[in-house]
Write a protein that holds these residues in place. Structure first.
Motif, mmCIF file in Angstrom:
data_model
loop_
_atom_site.group_PDB
_atom_site.id
_atom_site.type_symbol
_atom_site.label_atom_id
_atom_site.label_comp_id
_atom_site.label_asym_id
_atom_site.label_seq_id
_atom_site.Cartn_x
_atom_site.Cartn_y
_atom_site.Cartn_z
ATOM 1 N N GLY A 1339 0.817 -1.202 0.000
ATOM 2 C CA GLY A 1339 0.000 0.000 0.000
ATOM 3 C C GLY A 1339 0.848 1.248 0.000
ATOM 4 N N ARG A 1340 0.225 2.351 -0.442
ATOM 5 C CA ARG A 1340 0.952 3.612 -0.516
ATOM 6 C C ARG A 1340 0.454 4.564 0.563
ATOM 7 N NH1 ARG A 1340 0.306 7.997 -5.322
ATOM 8 N NH2 ARG A 1340 -1.772 8.015 -4.390
ATOM 9 N N VAL A 1341 1.396 5.257 1.171
ATOM 10 C CA VAL A 1341 1.093 6.308 2.130
ATOM 11 C C VAL A 1341 1.587 7.611 1.530
ATOM 12 C CG1 VAL A 1341 1.418 7.150 4.476
ATOM 13 C CG2 VAL A 1341 1.388 4.695 4.052
ATOM 14 N N GLN A 1342 0.651 8.495 1.168
ATOM 15 C CA GLN A 1342 1.078 9.788 0.664
ATOM 16 C C GLN A 1342 1.737 10.581 1.780
ATOM 17 O OE1 GLN A 1342 -1.974 11.873 -1.462
ATOM 18 N NE2 GLN A 1342 -2.724 10.034 -2.502
ATOM 19 N N TYR A 1343 2.604 11.501 1.377
ATOM 20 C CA TYR A 1343 3.417 12.174 2.377
ATOM 21 C C TYR A 1343 2.581 12.983 3.366
ATOM 22 C CZ TYR A 1343 7.682 10.819 -0.016
ATOM 23 O OH TYR A 1343 8.710 10.088 -0.540
ATOM 24 N N HIS A 1344 1.444 13.513 2.909
ATOM 25 C CA HIS A 1344 0.645 14.285 3.857
ATOM 26 C C HIS A 1344 -0.131 13.374 4.798
ATOM 27 C CE1 HIS A 1344 -2.021 13.601 0.339
ATOM 28 N NE2 HIS A 1344 -2.979 13.508 1.239
ATOM 29 N N HIS A 1345 -0.089 12.060 4.531
ATOM 30 C CA HIS A 1345 -0.679 11.094 5.451
ATOM 31 C C HIS A 1345 0.390 10.335 6.216
ATOM 32 C CE1 HIS A 1345 -4.557 10.950 2.832
ATOM 33 N NE2 HIS A 1345 -4.663 11.837 3.814
ATOM 34 N N ALA A 1346 1.640 10.784 6.104
ATOM 35 C CA ALA A 1346 2.730 10.048 6.747
ATOM 36 C C ALA A 1346 3.125 10.650 8.079
ATOM 37 C CB ALA A 1346 3.950 9.998 5.822
ATOM 38 N N THR A 1347 2.969 11.965 8.251
ATOM 39 C CA THR A 1347 3.426 12.597 9.487
ATOM 40 C C THR A 1347 2.604 13.846 9.748
ATOM 41 O OG1 THR A 1347 5.337 13.615 10.578
ATOM 42 C CG2 THR A 1347 5.212 13.845 8.203
ATOM 43 N N ASP A 1348 2.600 14.260 11.001
ATOM 44 C CA ASP A 1348 1.936 15.504 11.396
ATOM 45 C C ASP A 1348 2.873 16.691 11.331
ATOM 46 O OD1 ASP A 1348 -0.657 14.748 11.795
ATOM 47 O OD2 ASP A 1348 -0.403 14.218 13.902
ATOM 48 N N TYR A 1349 4.126 16.461 10.941
ATOM 49 C CA TYR A 1349 5.088 17.551 10.845
ATOM 50 C C TYR A 1349 5.102 18.121 9.428
ATOM 51 C CZ TYR A 1349 6.854 15.902 15.329
ATOM 52 O OH TYR A 1349 6.969 15.526 16.626
ATOM 53 N N PHE A 1350 5.492 19.389 9.340
ATOM 54 C CA PHE A 1350 5.638 20.022 8.044
ATOM 55 C C PHE A 1350 7.001 19.632 7.477
ATOM 56 C CE2 PHE A 1350 7.239 23.569 5.478
ATOM 57 C CZ PHE A 1350 6.273 23.580 4.474
ATOM 58 N N VAL A 1351 7.019 18.844 6.400
ATOM 59 C CA VAL A 1351 8.241 18.343 5.783
ATOM 60 C C VAL A 1351 8.274 18.819 4.342
ATOM 61 C CG1 VAL A 1351 9.608 16.333 5.186
ATOM 62 C CG2 VAL A 1351 8.261 16.318 7.274
#
Length: 1822
Positions: A1339-1351
């Protein structure tokens, strides 16, 4: 001058003394200060005599008195010792914290850890403070027993037991205390300790203040090679050396340790030795002055006298000494009070540096029955002569138990006494004995004499809470713990025991190092008659013994025996009835009787039982009946042995478990002679060797053998015991016993020998027999002729006769056996304490190393050093250097091509083709061209041509194939062809390959036989035909056949398949017959004696064949039962169908190929590979024990093997691998974070992903899956040769229920939205993070669903999320059609912590606002109202809707409402909603830190200036009533004032720019200012607009004038900083290359190196500096910059080599300045001592360089102490320089004293300056 004479009585000018002075000197010449009244009277009477005669008489009397005193005080005792006494001693024992020193006359002293030397004490303190205990240099590494040392008495006292305590010191400052720098002379023999290790040698502490002693590597090399085992000297190591040269008034001394120089050193008169500074250990020429019964009196060094005790005379010259004899003596000790010197003439002491041998003729504690008194010394003791001619000494204290019982007359010369050895005196090489009755009758004298389990008696000395103290002897005491005072716990022990009671105990344990003795008083243990278990190997299964419970746990009880031997009694073995709670039934200390069930001594595991069984018979007294162990072993039996000792030609071992002694020769350790030497070298006492065979036995001596070929032959069946049991054509392995000119003698098991004549030794022409074989080599011999009368056997060793015909498989079998033995040797080396052996065992072929070039020899051989190869010799030949050019100090990457474990040499290669990543995938049977890279005696390392793939190929293809012509030998660089086998054997990931197809003579011979060529075959001619019935007698019973003796001397052959009609599985049919049984058989065929081929009856040689018989009843009754003849073997094999079930018979287990060789019929054989033995893993641990030779098995046919010579069979019923098949596999490769590769049956391989390892995922899923481990697996998918398998318990054991925490996901359809799952990180890329949920679903996790930090940079995920990490995810959406799964890793979804750690300092995300679209609306100015206003309002609504639509598409998590039905007022209300607080902005300052990153910039809340407020303001203005003309005019004026105010602000020069427009205006006004441009770049960087900052830099480079080089360079540096912080390495390199083109290259290189260093990219900085050294080698600043970098990194050891390189590259005129600057760097960042040495060396060559003196003084003032600074000033002011320069130094000296000294020191400087001026003026006047 009188004062001078008083202060310096031995120096200064000599004046003729007056008569009074002469008298005083004579009186003072009496060194002992003894005065007598009668002598004074005589002196008065003789005053009138001639003065010369009077003086002569006085001197004669003085010498006579000295001689008498020397003879009287010749024996040393504790009472005669004083603090400061110098002695020569010998190290007796080395412990962790002290040295035990043997002193003259049997005294013993102790040197503590801190009395070695100051440098060693400081070193230990540093190591302890830094907690580096494992790197400590132990005393045992520096000192060894037998070493002779100089020591001084530091303390005399009493111990707690009121015994003498003698503490010594070998610290040079204590030993050489009497020496001063001025007293040092060249040729002196001194001692000292290594204080530091330098680049060119060692600094040695000789204990003389202000003197530095240096020992060069050249002068220490011979000593290191001969006496230090080739190891470099270490800090604290004691040395005896010669002063080679003394410079600068003794302040600088050069030493020599060459053995020849040290031995020849002799004290001379010009060295000014006196009684005040005489040192023990000095060699000197002496003259015998007097010979007495006690010894000699010698005169040496012009008037000094000394005595030699009787025990220190040369034993070979006793009785030959006479007055006036010249000889060489050594100072033994000097007593400071009496100034008496004692010497020794023993030869060992006359060789300085030689080690004394420990006298071991008589062991400690040994009782000597008859000791003859040689001499009795009154008040001292007795010297005895023993029966073997050696001497012993007993002090007076030990001659009797008390003083009252001592009778001196009993010790007349010649009387004999009974003595006991209590110690050894290494100085006199004698035993120290005692005649005390208490010592003679003592059971033991030391803790070492006490053995665990021993019964002892003693007296109770005290009772404590923790136990009872028992006194055994005066020196030995033991403790009985409270739990061992009785069989049951005692509450009041004092009621049972009292002080002084005599008690009988048994020893539980003894620690000789800590001198702790633990006893037991338990009645059962003390009175037990059962065997005592003190070692694990004594725990023989079924043996019963007594022990006590150490602890009770729910799983069972731990029972302890003696000497820390303990075992486990499982819960089920505690009682015949279940014991649910053992801790409640048993108590600690309870005595129990246990039975040994199982014991593994190697792992110290012992399994016990408390259940008494009748299996072990016990007699009435409780003793166990044990069968007497026979000392004879059957030849061919496989046993385990323990190494007892290593001798010259083999190992002395004991056979376990009976402990029978045997001998294992070195040449019998392996089939490979190179491994024989390795094993003999690496095996140590106590090692256990498994699988060793009894080869022969003569006169009670058992000879063992560990050769795999011989053991494999022995396991096939009974070995021939005599020549009579041999047959012509039989092949068997043997050992080369001797080599003669006419042939080779081969020895076989049972000891009989055969001869292979010269013509039968080899297929090649034999010129010299010794060139073909060596003694001890394993060979395969074939019997060609038998002489039963003379019992002679002729053999052939030709490969064509003895080979199997499968040269490729046979050579691979030999190679794999060789490599397995190497692995065993590696395991031995890794378990030793030697760091060299451990590091050597970790290196493997193909491993890549980071090395540093050490030196390059003339022949092109390169030697390397490195952290991974510490203390190892690493070399690359000229061929393996390739095209690379290397120089000392260069760092490089090399690949290991071979590791020589015997010589400890690692051969590496720098060739580019071997370092490339080009590896070819190898599949199935394939032939490849290869290039030879290295050739060893048994293996060659080759590489696939054009790739870096390494292979291992055998050098020989048969045990007899040992001779090769030069044209046949492999050479490095040679190209040949190899064949890869499908079974894929590997060694550390390197495949094994065989040679390409070759033609052998054996094939030609078989072809001739098949064509019917006539040849006389050995055998007995007969007239038997097929179908004849015969009677015979069983001659021999083999594993799979019977030999039947028929009439006429004919021997028949019966296969196991022809004995019974019905054979039960697991039985051995051949065991039904015994030798001598008469049987009736039928002839069913005949086979050739040599080739074992079945011959048709029409064959001309059938009459000479061996008849094939059958005993099967069904065939005996049939009319015709014959074996198929004339049919090809391949056709016979094809007749067996795949899946057919048949019966086969075990022939042997093949260890080399790890398969089971079986026989189906007399001519058809088969093999069963290891993985097809069973599905039970336990049966594979010891397969040789599971299958007996001759055992009948039911197998399934898989097909013919690849060579079509035998069948491939299976015992599991699996004949092919399909989906769902369960089988066994072997772990072949472990790929971290990915999975494992499993070797499966039929040559297949399978891959196991992380999700298929277990039913429950874990953080370390691959833990426990080691290489070679056998596992049970299930095939889940099939694709050509690559299979997907699973190790899940639910798959491999479906019948046993198991909990599945992470269920297996077979497809996307198994997933549901909102489901929580666990998986492993698969990859991280541009689309997002991919998580593996199973082998087939990800499965894929988009980056905005990967962390609560601004990366912003996705590289952060790659750096901080490891591949294979276990994570919990939530399913967001499932697309079944496209098989897409969207997942989430957000903490609010998974209830797990965020994927990125908080330590990264990332900013948290802010929720998006609903009215973000309004920010895009521009300001609305004043406009006319009406239709135009309504149109503009509607257009504004449309813009808002479009923006909201884009937001919905881009982020589904933000819900935006925008409906067409909303009214204008709704839009206005939406615009008027207050906007939430904005994200904190980065504060922009006028300056910018280029070495900081964004995480270090603090966010600051700015003023809230929202666009919505502007729109509200405009709308409020629109809603105002219409203004009249006056109001409009006033508003216009107000606007003009505001504009003027803004213009005034813009014209203010101190105003800071606030926007991009401001900066644009600023750079227009100052286009060549780099500061303005960099501020502009910083403005964009604070706003995180990296691209804009780059664009500004490019603008600056184009705008700034080409004449402003420094300004442009500043911009380049800023751009390099930007790319280093926010760009990639590639972008940084591009900017760097441009900067080098447009700016001065050296400056750009230096700037980039500084950038790397500040950003802690030390590896890149180091690489860049190395590039600079090559490009700018003539620039001294580059060398200094690199040196600064190395010192800041703590790599001070590299700076010396760097300095040497710099001096080679830089011009001669810059050398002095460069050395001085390097020394300054050492002062600031490195070692101040090394810096001082550099300055001293430079100034010794350039003493008039005042600039160097000035810098040296500055550095010393800053980093040195005041004493050193003053000493340096004193040296400077005594130089012969120009007056102007001297004035400068005197002025500096005066300023220093004014600042740091006092008035006296200031005045002293002034006086020195005045003396200098006066001396100069006097010279001018003269």
């Amino acid at each position: 001058m009188a004062a001078v004479d008083e202060d310096f009585p031995r120096g200064g000018p000599q004046r003729k003394p007056s008569g009074r002075t002469e008298k005083r000197s004579v009186e003072e010449d009496n060194l002992f200060g003894v005065h007598h009244d009668d002598e004074s009277k005589k002196r008065k009477r003789k005053k009138e005599l001639d003065p010369k005669k009077a003086k002569k008489q006085r001197s004669v009397k003085t010498r006579a008195f000295q001689t008498k005193q020397l003879i009287k005080d010749e024996t040393l005792s504790f009472k005669k010792l004083t603090v400061g006494t110098l002695l020569l001693g010998c190290v007796k024992q080395v412990t962790d914290f002290e040295l035990v020193i043997g002193l003259p006359h049997g005294l013993t002293g102790y040197v503590s850890l801190t009395s070695i030397c100051d440098a060693y004490t400081n070193y230990l303190r540093e190591q302890v403070n830094e907690e580096l205990s494992e790197d400590l240099t132990a005393l045992s590494d520096l000192y060894s027993p037998g070493m002779v040392v100089r020591c001084v008495v530091s303390e005399l006292g009493k111990t707690k037991a009121n015994r003498h305590s003698l503490k010594l010191s070998i610290n040079p400052k204590d030993v050489n205390k009497a020496l001063s720098p001025g007293a040092l002379r060249a040729g002196m023999l001194l001692s000292g300790c290594v204080s530091s290790i330098e680049d060119h040698g060692y600094l040695v502490d000789i204990g003389v203040q202000a003197t530095k002693a240096f020992l060069s590597h050249e002068k220490a090399q011979e000593y290191i090679k001969r006496k230090n085992r080739g190891l470099p000297l270490r800090v604290g190591q004691y040395l005896s050396f010669l002063l080679q040269s003394v410079k600068n008034d003794g302040r600088v001394v050069q030493l020599s340790m060459h053995p020849a120089d040290v031995i020849a050193a002799t004290a001379a008169e010009d060295q000014k030795w006196s009684l005040c500074n005489l040192l023990p250990g000095l060699m000197m020429r002496a003259e015998v002055q007097k010979v007495t019964l006690q010894g000699l009196v010698l005169q040496f060094l012009s008037g000094l006298s000394g005595s030699v005790d009787f025990m220190h005379l040369d034993p070979q010259k006793v009785g030959t000494y006479h007055k006036g004899q010249k000889l060489k003596a050594c100072v033994l000790y000097v007593q400071p009070d009496t100034k008496s010197v004692h010497l020794t003439l023993r030869p060992l002491f006359l060789q300085p540096g030689a080690a004394l041998q420990q006298p071991n003729a008589h062991g400690l504690g040994e009782v000597l029955e008859e000791c003859t008194v040689l001499r009795y010394r009154k008040g001292v003791g007795v010297i005895f002569q023993l029966e073997d001619g050696t001497f012993a000494f007993s002090r007076k204290l030990h001659l009797s138990d008390t003083k009252l019982t001592f009778n001196p007359t009993a010790f007349e010369e010649g009387t004999k006494h009974r003595c006991r050895v209590i110690d050894h005196s290494p100085m006199e090489q004698v035993a120290v004995v005692s005649l005390k009755k208490s010592i003679l009758d003592a059971q033991f004298l030391r803790y070492q004499d006490i053995k665990p389990g021993q019964l002892i008696e003693g007296k109770v000395s005290s009772l404590e809470n923790y136990g009872m103290h028992v006194k055994l002897t005066d020196h030995i005491r033991g403790l009985v713990p409270r739990a061992h005072l009785a069989d049951i716990p005692l509450k009041h022990p004092e009621r049972l025991y009292s002080v002084g009671d005599q008690v009988r105990c048994r020893v539980l344990s003894v620690n000789t190092e800590t001198k702790k003795l633990i006893l037991t008083k338990k009645k059962t243990l003390v009175g037990s008659k059962l065997p005592i278990i003190t070692q694990y190997k004594e725990a023989i299964p079924r043996r019963q013994a007594h022990g006590y419970i150490a602890c009770a746990k729910p799983f069972g009880c731990i029972v302890r025996f003696y000497d820390e031997v303990r075992g486990l009694v499982p819960q089920q073995e505690l009682s015949a009835q279940p014991v649910p709670f053992p801790e409640k039934v048993f108590y600690v200390g309870q005595v129990v009787k246990v039975t040994v069930l199982k014991c593994d001594p190697s792992q110290e595991k012992l399994l016990l039982s408390l259940i008494t069984t009748g299996a072990v018979g016990t007699e009435a007294d409780g003793t166990t009946k044990e069968s007497k162990v026979s000392t004879t072993y059957p030849i061919g039996k496989i046993v385990d042995v323990e190494v007892l000792a290593k001798v010259e030609n083999g190992l002395e071992v004991s056979i376990l478990p009976e402990r029978v002694p045997a001998f294992l020769p070195t040449t019998h350790l392996s089939d490979h002679l190179s491994n024989c030497r390795l094993l003999a070298e690496r095996l140590q006492k106590g090692d256990v060797l498994s699988r060793v065979m009894c080869l022969s036995q003569t006169r009670g001596h058992i000879i063992l053998c560990r050769k795999a070929a011989v053991m494999a032959f022995a396991e096939q069946g009974p070995l021939p015991k005599d020549v009579l049991e041999l047959q012509v054509g039989m092949q068997m392995p043997g050992l080369v016993k001797s080599i003669m000119l006419y042939g080779v003698f081969v020895e076989f098991p049972h000891g009989f020998v055969g001869l292979a004549p010269k013509a039968a030794m080899s297929d090649k022409f034999v010129t010299n027999t010794k060139d073909h074989f060596v003694v001890g080599q394993t060979v395969v011999a074939k019997v060609t002729n038998l002489d039963e009368e003379k019992k002679r056997v002729l053999l052939t060793l030709k490969v064509s006769e003895c080979g199997s015909g499968e040269a490729d498989s046979e050579s691979l079998m030999l190679l794999s056996q060789y490599l397995r033995e190497l692995e065993f040797i590696r395991s031995l080396m890794s378990s030793r304490d030697s760091p060299v052996g451990a590091s050597l065992s970790r290196l493997t072929t193909g491993q890549r190393l980071q090395l540093v070039v050490d030196r390059v020899k003339a022949d092109g051989t390169v030697y390397f050093t490195g952290t991974q190869v510490n203390r190892l010799t690493v070399s690359a030949s000229r061929y393996h250097q390739g095209e690379a050019s290397v120089s000392p100090g260069q760092q490089c990457t090399a690949v290991v091509v071979f590791v020589d474990l015997l010589s400890s040499i690692v051969h590496v290669s720098l060739r580019q083709e071997l370092l490339s990543a080009n590896i070819k995938k190898l599949k199935g049977i394939s032939q490849h061209p290869v290039v030879v890279q290295f050739v060893a005696p048994d293996v060659a390392v080759v590489s696939l041509r054009g790739t870096s793939q390494l292979l291992l190929v055998p050098v020989t293809f048969h045990l007899n194939d040992t001779f090769h012509f030069d044209s046949e030998k492999l050479s490095v660089g040679q190209t040949l062809s190899v064949l890869l086998q499908p079974d894929g054997m590997e060694q550390h990931g390197i495949p094994l390959a065989a040679w390409g197809p070759r033609k052998h003579r054996r094939a030609k011979r078989e072809r001739q036989l098949s064509e019917g060529a006539e040849e006389v075959l050995p055998g007995v001619q007969h007239t038997l035909c097929i179908g004849d019935m015969v009677n015979g007698t069983v001659k021999s019973v083999r594993t799979t056949c019977l030999l039947i003796a028929l009439e006429g001397g004919v021997t028949g052959f019966v296969h196991a398949s022809e004995i019974l009609d019905q054979v039960s599985e697991g039985t051995v049919p051949t065991l039904r017959q015994k030798v001598g049984n008469v049987v009736r058989a039928k002839i069913i065929g005949g086979k050739e004696a040599k080739s074992h081929r079945f011959l048709p009856i029409t064959h001309p040689n059938f009459a000479m064949s061996i008849p094939e018989l059958t005993l099967r009843p069904s065939k005996l009754s049939e009319e015709c039962a014959v074996v198929a003849q004339g049919e090809q073997l391949a056709d016979r094999l094809k007749s067996f169908k795949v899946g057919q079930v048949l019966t086969c018979y075990v022939f042997k287990y093949n260890y080399a190929k790890q398969c089971l060789d079986v026989e189906v019929t007399p001519d058809i054989r088969g093999k069963i590979e290891l993985l097809l033995f069973s599905l039970n893993l336990k049966s594979l641990k010891h397969p040789e024990k599971e299958f007996r030779p001759g055992q009948a098995l039911t197998a399934t046919v898989i097909g013919a093997d690849s060579m079509e010579t035998r069948l491939s069979l299976s015992l599991t019923g699996v004949c092919s691998l399909e989906e769902g098949s369960i089988t066994l596999g072997t772990v072949k490769k472990v790929i971290p974070h990915v999975g494992v590769t499993i070797g499966l049956p039929f040559g297949k391989t399978g891959r196991v992903g992380l999700c298929d390892v277990a039913d429950s995922y874990s953080e370390t899923p691959l833990e426990g899956l080691a290489l070679g481990r056998t596992v049970r697996c299930c095939v889940i998918s099939k694709n050509a040769n690559q299979l997907a398998v699973s190790l899940r318990n639910s798959r491999v054991s479906p019948e046993s229920p198991s909990s599945v925490h992470d269920p297996e996901i077979t497809s996307v359809r198994d997933l549901r939205k909102g489901q929580l799952l666990r998986g492993y990180i698969k990859t991280i890329g541009e689309p997002g993070v991919f998580v593996s949920l199973s082998a087939s679903v990800s499965g894929r996790v988009q980056y905005h669903h990967a962390t609560d930090y601004f990366v912003k940079d996705h590289e952060i995920f790659l750096r901080n999320i490891p591949k294979g990490k276990l994570v919990t995810v939530k399913v967001l959406s499932v697309n079944n059609e496209q098989n897409h799964v969207e997942l989430s890793l957000l903490p609010q979804d998974t209830r797990k912590p965020d994927l990125l750690p908080e330590s990264l300092g990332l900013l948290p995300k802010e929720p998006k606002e609903l009215n973000d679209a309004e920010k895009e609306v521009t300001k609305i100015g004043k406009r006319k109202r009406g239709d135009l206003e309504s149109e503009q309002l509607s257009s504004k609504k449309m813009k808002i809707k479009k923006k909201q639509k884009r937001l919905e598409e881009s982020d589904s998590g933000v819900e935006v409402y925008s409906r067409e039905e909303e009214s204008d007022t709704d839009v206005e209300q939406q615009q008027q909603k207050p906007i939430k607080s904005e994200v904190p902005r980065l504060q922009v300052s006028s300056s910018f830190a280029w070495d900081a990153n964004l995480n270090t910039i603090a966010p600051v809340k700015e003023r809230q200036e929202d666009l919505s407020s502007d729109s509200e303001e405009d709308e409020s203005k629109d809603c105002k009533p219409k203004m009249n003309r006056r109001e409009k005019e006033a508003g216009k004026q107000q606007m003009e004032k505001e504009l003027a105010k803004v213009e005034q602000q813009l014209m203010d020069p101190n105003r800071q720019p606030q926007s991009a427009d401001d900066f644009d205006r600023l750079v227009l006004s100052s286009p060549n200012s780099s500061i303005v441009w960099m501020q502009y770049m910083a403005f964009h960087l604070h706003a995180t607009e990296i691209e804009k900052a780059r664009a500004v830099a490019e603008r600056a480079l184009k705008t700034i004038s080409f004449r402003e080089e420094q300004e442009k360079l500043n911009i380049w540096v800023a751009l390099l900083n930007l790319e280093n912080l926010y760009g990639t390495e590639e972008s940084l390199m591009k900017v760097f290359e441009r900067a080098v083109q447009y700016s001065e290259p050296l400056k750009v290189f230096q700037k980039l190196a500084n950038i790397y260093t500040k950003s802690e990219k030390y590896k890149q900085a180091d690489s860049l500096y190395n590039t600079m050294l090559k490009r700018f080698r003539q620039e001294s600043t580059v060398w200094l910059s690199y040196a600064t970098f190395l010192l800041k990194q703590g790599r001070a050891d590299c700076t010396n080599a760097l300095l040497q390189r710099a001096l080679k590259c830089l011009p001669q005129k810059e050398h002095v300045d460069v050395i001085a600057k390097f020394a300054q760097l050492e002062f600031r960042l490195g070692d101040t001592e090394r810096a001082k040495a550099m300055f001293e060396n430079t100034l010794s060559s350039y003493p008039k360089r005042t600039d160097l003196w000035s810098v040296y003084i500055d550095m010393m003032i800053k980093y040195g102490n005041q004493e050193e600074v003053r000493h340096l000033f004193e040296r400077v002011v005594h130089l012969k320089l120009a007056p102007k320069k001297m004035k400068f130094f005197f002025k500096r000296y005066l300023e220093y004293e004014k600042k740091h000294g006092n008035e006296e020191s200031v005045q002293a400087v002034k006086e020195k300056a005045l003396e200098y001026v006066e001396s100069k003026s006097s010279l001018v006047d003269s």
